[in-house]
Design an enzyme around this catalytic site. Sequence first.
Site, mmCIF file in Angstrom:
data_model
loop_
_atom_site.group_PDB
_atom_site.id
_atom_site.type_symbol
_atom_site.label_atom_id
_atom_site.label_comp_id
_atom_site.label_asym_id
_atom_site.label_seq_id
_atom_site.Cartn_x
_atom_site.Cartn_y
_atom_site.Cartn_z
ATOM 1 N N GLU A 6 -9.180 -2.904 -6.856
ATOM 2 C CA GLU A 6 -9.452 -3.159 -5.395
ATOM 3 C C GLU A 6 -9.396 -4.314 -4.888
ATOM 4 O O GLU A 6 -8.757 -4.669 -3.864
ATOM 5 C CB GLU A 6 -10.375 -2.132 -4.741
ATOM 6 C CG GLU A 6 -10.217 -0.467 -4.969
ATOM 7 C CD GLU A 6 -9.238 -0.402 -4.094
ATOM 8 O OE1 GLU A 6 -8.681 -0.962 -2.959
ATOM 9 O OE2 GLU A 6 -8.645 1.021 -4.184
ATOM 10 N N GLU A 37 0.233 11.205 4.793
ATOM 11 C CA GLU A 37 -0.143 9.766 4.852
ATOM 12 C C GLU A 37 1.087 8.928 4.629
ATOM 13 O O GLU A 37 1.472 7.990 5.389
ATOM 14 C CB GLU A 37 -1.011 9.295 3.351
ATOM 15 C CG GLU A 37 -1.755 8.006 3.359
ATOM 16 C CD GLU A 37 -3.209 7.985 3.873
ATOM 17 O OE1 GLU A 37 -3.791 7.220 3.101
ATOM 18 O OE2 GLU A 37 -3.352 8.592 4.907
ATOM 19 N N ASP A 44 0.885 -1.193 -0.029
ATOM 20 C CA ASP A 44 0.038 0.135 -0.235
ATOM 21 C C ASP A 44 0.776 1.305 0.117
ATOM 22 O O ASP A 44 0.462 2.515 -0.473
ATOM 23 C CB ASP A 44 -0.822 -0.102 1.294
ATOM 24 C CG ASP A 44 -2.196 1.140 1.121
ATOM 25 O OD1 ASP A 44 -2.626 1.090 -0.104
ATOM 26 O OD2 ASP A 44 -2.586 1.609 1.938
#
Length: 256
Positions: free
Chosen positions: A245, A123, A82
């Site tokens: 996804e 992030e 990720d």
Amino acid sequence: MLHRLLVHVLAEKNQFSEKICDKLPEISMETRRSPANKVPTIESWLRKHTLAYTGATGHLFIHSIRDGTLDLTLFKRWMEQDYIFERALVPFAASVLVKAWKASDDGSDMEAILGGMASLNDELAWFKNEASKWGISLSGIVPHDAIIRYCRFMESLMGLEVEYTVAITAVWAIQTVYHDGFIHCSEEDSKKPKELRETCKRWASDAFGDYCLSLQEIANMCLEKAPDDVVSKAEVVFLSVLEHEVEFWNMGYGKA
């Protein structure tokens, strides 16, 4: 291909699917026929593609976090991948900002996208902090095939020939799938392990949800003004995001 990837996920997810549907406004046939009360495009897609959307937001990876059954080794693997994805999201978001500058007549579009880019910086810093907690090295990570395909997909939307409407739809879909998925992990009866509480809190936060809603409003306004062929392209991109996804969650769950 998308249906085959999702069908095993949804066999036990009817209840979750109903929750997604319950969030959407009830639309009578009379309302659907009224131009003044036309159902926004994204809301109509969520109804039309409930199976695919639920498969992406209610994947077994998400459920295993919620139920406290996910092998934390798999979570560490997912976090590494990720991080690669988040880094690739930065130039894609920048390209959408440029498209907004050129194509949008509403200055709030740029403000929302720019705010999202600022949050991406936070992030990445968060990932580095979490990596140190988990003993993960973020340098030299070999990207998984699912991430390579997802990053190439985003890169394909950066071209000048790709309409702003299509690109902003992709940004909305990418961010909203994360938010809606992790909201499921943050319900009151969730048994998520303490190690993952911060992760769930981050992506299920009200602030992130508000950002996703602002993207949805922007995308809906663009879709309302777009010609039919561009709307069709945007719908295909929406479905492609859901497919990527699912592949991403599959990788995290150890099924790819």
